[in-house]
Design a protein around this motif. Sequence first.
Motif, PDB file in Angstrom:
ATOM      1  N   SER A   1      33.779  43.179  41.709  1.00 20.60           N
ATOM      2  CA  SER A   1      33.578  43.264  40.257  1.00 20.60           C
ATOM      3  C   SER A   1      33.974  41.974  39.555  1.00 20.60           C
ATOM      4  O   SER A   1      33.681  41.776  38.373  1.00 20.60           O
ATOM      5  CB  SER A   1      34.414  44.417  39.687  1.00 20.60           C
ATOM      6  N   GLY A   2      34.656  41.087  40.287  1.00 20.30           N
ATOM      7  CA  GLY A   2      35.165  39.868  39.678  1.00 20.30           C
ATOM      8  C   GLY A   2      36.525  40.042  39.052  1.00 20.30           C
ATOM      9  O   GLY A   2      37.123  39.080  38.550  1.00 20.30           O
ATOM     10  N   ASP A   3      37.006  41.286  39.083  1.00 22.94           N
ATOM     11  CA  ASP A   3      38.285  41.594  38.451  1.00 22.94           C
ATOM     12  C   ASP A   3      39.300  41.960  39.527  1.00 22.94           C
ATOM     13  O   ASP A   3      39.248  43.052  40.089  1.00 22.94           O
ATOM     14  CB  ASP A   3      38.095  42.752  37.463  1.00 22.94           C
ATOM     15  N   GLY A   4      40.210  41.057  39.838  1.00 27.05           N
ATOM     16  CA  GLY A   4      41.275  41.357  40.788  1.00 27.05           C
ATOM     17  C   GLY A   4      40.841  41.247  42.239  1.00 27.05           C
ATOM     18  O   GLY A   4      39.915  40.476  42.583  1.00 27.05           O
TER      19      GLY A   4
ATOM     20  N   LEU B   1      42.308  48.508  59.709  1.00 29.60           N
ATOM     21  CA  LEU B   1      42.568  47.878  58.421  1.00 29.60           C
ATOM     22  C   LEU B   1      41.344  48.101  57.537  1.00 29.60           C
ATOM     23  O   LEU B   1      40.240  47.628  57.854  1.00 29.60           O
ATOM     24  CB  LEU B   1      42.846  46.388  58.613  1.00 29.60           C
ATOM     25  N   LEU B   2      41.550  48.880  56.461  1.00 27.19           N
ATOM     26  CA  LEU B   2      40.444  49.265  55.585  1.00 27.19           C
ATOM     27  C   LEU B   2      40.558  48.523  54.255  1.00 27.19           C
ATOM     28  O   LEU B   2      41.668  48.318  53.740  1.00 27.19           O
ATOM     29  CB  LEU B   2      40.464  50.780  55.325  1.00 27.19           C
ATOM     30  N   TYR B   3      39.392  48.169  53.693  1.00 20.18           N
ATOM     31  CA  TYR B   3      39.340  47.448  52.420  1.00 20.18           C
ATOM     32  C   TYR B   3      38.743  48.364  51.356  1.00 20.18           C
ATOM     33  O   TYR B   3      37.546  48.667  51.379  1.00 20.18           O
ATOM     34  CB  TYR B   3      38.514  46.169  52.559  1.00 20.18           C
ATOM     35  N   HIS B   4      39.607  48.852  50.449  1.00 23.33           N
ATOM     36  CA  HIS B   4      39.198  49.783  49.391  1.00 23.33           C
ATOM     37  C   HIS B   4      38.848  49.025  48.116  1.00 23.33           C
ATOM     38  O   HIS B   4      39.465  47.988  47.801  1.00 23.33           O
ATOM     39  CB  HIS B   4      40.347  50.738  49.041  1.00 23.33           C
ATOM     40  N   LEU B   5      37.915  49.622  47.354  1.00 26.40           N
ATOM     41  CA  LEU B   5      37.638  49.098  46.017  1.00 26.40           C
ATOM     42  C   LEU B   5      38.724  49.499  45.021  1.00 26.40           C
ATOM     43  O   LEU B   5      38.920  48.847  44.003  1.00 26.40           O
ATOM     44  CB  LEU B   5      36.285  49.611  45.519  1.00 26.40           C
ATOM     45  N   ARG B   6      39.402  50.630  45.332  1.00 32.38           N
ATOM     46  CA  ARG B   6      40.449  51.144  44.436  1.00 32.38           C
ATOM     47  C   ARG B   6      41.707  51.400  45.244  1.00 32.38           C
ATOM     48  O   ARG B   6      41.652  51.549  46.472  1.00 32.38           O
ATOM     49  CB  ARG B   6      39.983  52.450  43.767  1.00 32.38           C
ATOM     50  N   SER B   7      42.805  51.511  44.569  1.00 30.83           N
ATOM     51  CA  SER B   7      44.042  51.860  45.268  1.00 30.83           C
ATOM     52  C   SER B   7      43.924  53.256  45.872  1.00 30.83           C
ATOM     53  O   SER B   7      43.667  54.235  45.142  1.00 30.83           O
ATOM     54  CB  SER B   7      45.230  51.847  44.299  1.00 30.83           C
TER      55      SER B   7
END
Length: 392
Positions: free
Chosen positions: A21-24, A42-48
């Motif tokens: 999103s460009g944010d964080g 190791l997983l990469y989430h968009l959200r916590s």
Amino acid sequence: MHYRSVGDVPRKRHLRVPHPSGDGFLFEELMGSDGFSQESALLYHLRSPSALVDIAAVDDPRALQPAPTADCPLQPRHLRTADVPPRGDAVLGRTVLLANDDVVISCARPSDPSPLYRNAGGDELIYAQRGALTLETVFGSLDVTAGDYAVVPTSTTHRWLPRTDDVEMLIVECRHGHLTVPSRYLSARGQLVEGAPYSERDFHGPAAPLFVDGDDPGVIVRNAAGLTRLTHAGHPFDVIAWDGCLYPFTFSILDFEPLVGAIHQPPPVHQTFAGPGFVVCSFVPRPFDFHPEAIKIPYHHANVDSDEVLFYSGGDFMSRTGSGIGPGSISFHPAGFVHGPQPGSMERSAGQTATGETAVMIDTFRPLMVSDAARAISDDAYAFTWSGGRRK
Ligand SMILES: [Fe+2]
């Protein structure tokens, strides 16, 4: 499992990865087993993945049933799983048959999509007896069809979506710990060795990430206390990439490569998985033993340290002819009982050259308790079939 990488995994671990999103930044989740000293992903989430918005207790259908009790008086049983009526979904619609402190063995004939589910107690092994389902997980989707095993690691968020109306499942749930391949099938550095009854190619993990936009309908989490619904700030299927050796996978029982000998081979040659306090074996179509005088069916045997559960999946079970056993049956032979072929089957086997049977066996190292649901589908005549039905 062997290493797998799905999606656009960053070049290095544990470094900042810009959020699309460009944010964080993306949110890493290291899902590790045995205190992060064994397999992990190791997983990469968009959200916590920790962003909860609600916590609620959920009624556990199991708690509404009497707890399974000891098999006393001890008796061999034939359980007809086809007599369990279809109901509910593949998680909350399970019928517990046999259980101890290590394992819970259930069957299910689901028609509804399951809720999102996470078993925090242990790994789950599902065997699809009939029909087709989609297993959606935080790692991606898997197709599961008749004859497939599916392994869902502890605390994997997932849900089951039946694709046909004839689904039948056998569920083997670890109460603690993990399902593994037997260590004797692995090299010192973790590759499946030549001579193992399968190879890495036979195990199928998710091929692509699964992203679901929208709200979290709530994740049903099972732990020792029962069921809790955890609701997150967004749908938990928000992983865009992952890698590692811990992930759900499928394995077709027909990809198990049977070992055949001149004379009858003992059950360990059929071992497929090891679990805490139990083993799982696969019996698949194969040529019979080839010594000219071989007895082509199991001799009478007493596995003195185990209870034996055998789920008959398909084919003709010659050694059980006359017992009433057929596809969908479970034979339960507790320790303390010597079991063997039904009368006449040794003679019938003499001219046979192959068996088309498919079956799943679970041997437990501690006694299994029997549920009321199991007793309700138990054929009481089975225990006396070896004596031709003669009872004192
Ligand atoms: Fe046996």
